[in-house]
Design a protein around this motif. Structure first.
Motif, PDB file in Angstrom:
ATOM      1  N   SER A 152       0.840  -1.216   0.000  1.00 62.57           N
ATOM      2  CA  SER A 152       0.000   0.000   0.000  1.00 62.57           C
ATOM      3  C   SER A 152       0.869   1.257   0.000  1.00 62.57           C
ATOM      4  O   SER A 152       0.606   2.206  -0.742  1.00 62.57           O
ATOM      5  CB  SER A 152      -0.929   0.008   1.208  1.00 62.57           C
ATOM      6  OG  SER A 152      -1.842  -1.047   1.127  1.00 62.57           O
ATOM      7  N   GLY A 153       1.896   1.257   0.838  1.00 63.15           N
ATOM      8  CA  GLY A 153       2.819   2.397   0.883  1.00 63.15           C
ATOM      9  C   GLY A 153       3.575   2.555  -0.428  1.00 63.15           C
ATOM     10  O   GLY A 153       3.791   3.673  -0.903  1.00 63.15           O
ATOM     11  N   ALA A 154       3.958   1.429  -1.018  1.00 68.24           N
ATOM     12  CA  ALA A 154       4.647   1.474  -2.314  1.00 68.24           C
ATOM     13  C   ALA A 154       3.718   2.036  -3.384  1.00 68.24           C
ATOM     14  O   ALA A 154       4.147   2.828  -4.227  1.00 68.24           O
ATOM     15  CB  ALA A 154       5.132   0.079  -2.697  1.00 68.24           C
ATOM     16  N   ALA A 155       2.439   1.646  -3.342  1.00 67.01           N
ATOM     17  CA  ALA A 155       1.463   2.161  -4.308  1.00 67.01           C
ATOM     18  C   ALA A 155       1.356   3.675  -4.191  1.00 67.01           C
ATOM     19  O   ALA A 155       1.371   4.391  -5.210  1.00 67.01           O
ATOM     20  CB  ALA A 155       0.105   1.503  -4.080  1.00 67.01           C
ATOM     21  N   GLY A 159       2.411   6.300  -6.961  1.00 70.32           N
ATOM     22  CA  GLY A 159       1.279   6.997  -7.559  1.00 70.32           C
ATOM     23  C   GLY A 159       0.414   6.080  -8.405  1.00 70.32           C
ATOM     24  O   GLY A 159      -0.107   6.499  -9.446  1.00 70.32           O
ATOM     25  N   VAL A 160       0.281   4.835  -7.967  1.00 72.03           N
ATOM     26  CA  VAL A 160      -0.536   3.859  -8.692  1.00 72.03           C
ATOM     27  C   VAL A 160      -1.542   3.245  -7.720  1.00 72.03           C
ATOM     28  O   VAL A 160      -1.419   3.382  -6.509  1.00 72.03           O
ATOM     29  CB  VAL A 160       0.320   2.737  -9.345  1.00 72.03           C
ATOM     30  CG1 VAL A 160       1.307   3.320 -10.348  1.00 72.03           C
ATOM     31  CG2 VAL A 160       1.060   1.926  -8.285  1.00 72.03           C
ATOM     32  N   ALA A 161      -2.516   2.545  -8.283  1.00 68.98           N
ATOM     33  CA  ALA A 161      -3.505   1.860  -7.452  1.00 68.98           C
ATOM     34  C   ALA A 161      -2.841   0.705  -6.703  1.00 68.98           C
ATOM     35  O   ALA A 161      -1.834   0.154  -7.167  1.00 68.98           O
ATOM     36  CB  ALA A 161      -4.634   1.325  -8.338  1.00 68.98           C
ATOM     37  N   ARG A 166       0.314  -4.409  -6.371  1.00 73.14           N
ATOM     38  CA  ARG A 166       0.317  -5.853  -6.080  1.00 73.14           C
ATOM     39  C   ARG A 166       0.672  -6.662  -7.324  1.00 73.14           C
ATOM     40  O   ARG A 166       1.369  -7.674  -7.233  1.00 73.14           O
ATOM     41  CB  ARG A 166      -1.041  -6.284  -5.529  1.00 73.14           C
ATOM     42  CG  ARG A 166      -1.227  -5.880  -4.083  1.00 73.14           C
ATOM     43  CD  ARG A 166      -2.441  -6.586  -3.468  1.00 73.14           C
ATOM     44  NE  ARG A 166      -2.936  -5.790  -2.370  1.00 73.14           N
ATOM     45  CZ  ARG A 166      -4.075  -5.108  -2.370  1.00 73.14           C
ATOM     46  NH1 ARG A 166      -4.874  -5.159  -3.405  1.00 73.14           N
ATOM     47  NH2 ARG A 166      -4.422  -4.404  -1.327  1.00 73.14           N
ATOM     48  N   THR A 167       0.192  -6.223  -8.484  1.00 71.83           N
ATOM     49  CA  THR A 167       0.531  -6.908  -9.742  1.00 71.83           C
ATOM     50  C   THR A 167       2.033  -6.827  -9.999  1.00 71.83           C
ATOM     51  O   THR A 167       2.664  -7.828 -10.347  1.00 71.83           O
ATOM     52  CB  THR A 167      -0.253  -6.303 -10.922  1.00 71.83           C
ATOM     53  OG1 THR A 167      -1.647  -6.469 -10.681  1.00 71.83           O
ATOM     54  CG2 THR A 167       0.135  -6.961 -12.232  1.00 71.83           C
ATOM     55  N   HIS A 168       2.606  -5.638  -9.825  1.00 76.78           N
ATOM     56  CA  HIS A 168       4.068  -5.487  -9.993  1.00 76.78           C
ATOM     57  C   HIS A 168       4.813  -6.401  -9.031  1.00 76.78           C
ATOM     58  O   HIS A 168       5.771  -7.079  -9.409  1.00 76.78           O
ATOM     59  CB  HIS A 168       4.511  -4.040  -9.766  1.00 76.78           C
ATOM     60  CG  HIS A 168       4.056  -3.079 -10.803  1.00 76.78           C
ATOM     61  ND1 HIS A 168       4.098  -3.335 -12.156  1.00 76.78           N
ATOM     62  CD2 HIS A 168       3.550  -1.823 -10.683  1.00 76.78           C
ATOM     63  CE1 HIS A 168       3.641  -2.291 -12.823  1.00 76.78           C
ATOM     64  NE2 HIS A 168       3.303  -1.355 -11.950  1.00 76.78           N
TER      65      HIS A 168
END
Length: 199
Positions: A152-155, A159-161, A166-168
């Motif tokens: 979540s923090g990485a998202a 600046g992505v959902a 999670r897909t990445h």
């Protein structure tokens, strides 16, 4: 200082003549009594910040001195020493690189390379990304996970959902061959020279 370092270590044998070329690392050259003979700018900065303690006679002191004495008495087992920054959460890896005898004085010297753990992990993460042919987004995700972000923090940082993050992350897992974030960080921490060392 760099020129003095080159002149003082040239021809001393072992790895001492090239140890200072480890970019960004602090180099301390010391004698068996732990008296510092030479240090580079990075080591000087660490001494000024209190990360490496030196007494008035330029002797290494504190926990690092205790650990170095043990290594010198028992022999170097190759495992890095861990040095913690005072009042901070950052750690430094210390590796006793080599010993050599200076021909002119017949004095035995030791070199200590000190590297920032976070910087080391970032370098290893980039090497893992190259080795496993991660995309730019996958590499960014790997770097953020290694730095302690959750998905979540990485998202938010990317600046992505969350679903995109999670897909990445899932693609990173598949390419590297792990299934959990802890395994991923452990793999990166053990990655040296193109492969991960066994745990």
């Amino acid at each position: 200082m760099e020129k003095m370092l080159d002149m003082s270590l040239a021809g001393s044998g072992g790895d001492l003549s090239t140890a200072h070329r480890d970019a960004g690392a602090a180099l301390i050259v010391f004698d068996p009594q732990l008296r510092v003979v030479l240090r580079n700018a990075e080591a000087e900065a660490m001494a000024e910040q209190g990360i490496v303690s030196l007494d008035a006679g330029a002797h290494i002191r504190g926990d690092l001195a205790r650990d170095l004495r043990r290594r010198l008495e028992r022999g170097d087992d190759g495992a890095p020493l861990l040095l913690r920054a005072p009042g901070g959460d950052n750690f430094y890896l210390c590796a006793l690189v080599a010993s050599a005898t200076k021909a002119a004085a017949g004095q035995t010297l030791f070199a200590l390379i000190i590297r920032d753990v976070r910087a080391e992990l970032r370098e290893r993460a980039l090497a893992v990304a190259r080795r496993n042919r991660l995309t730019v987004r996958e590499t960014r995700m790997l770097m953020l996970i290694v730095e302690g972000y959750d998905p979540s923090g990485a998202a938010r940082h990317l600046g992505v959902a969350r679903s995109t993050a999670r897909t990445h992350l899932q693609r990173v897992f598949e390419k590297i061959g792990v299934t959990r974030q802890g395994e991923l960080v452990s793999f990166v921490a053990r990655f040296v020279g193109g492969e991960a060392r066994p745990a």
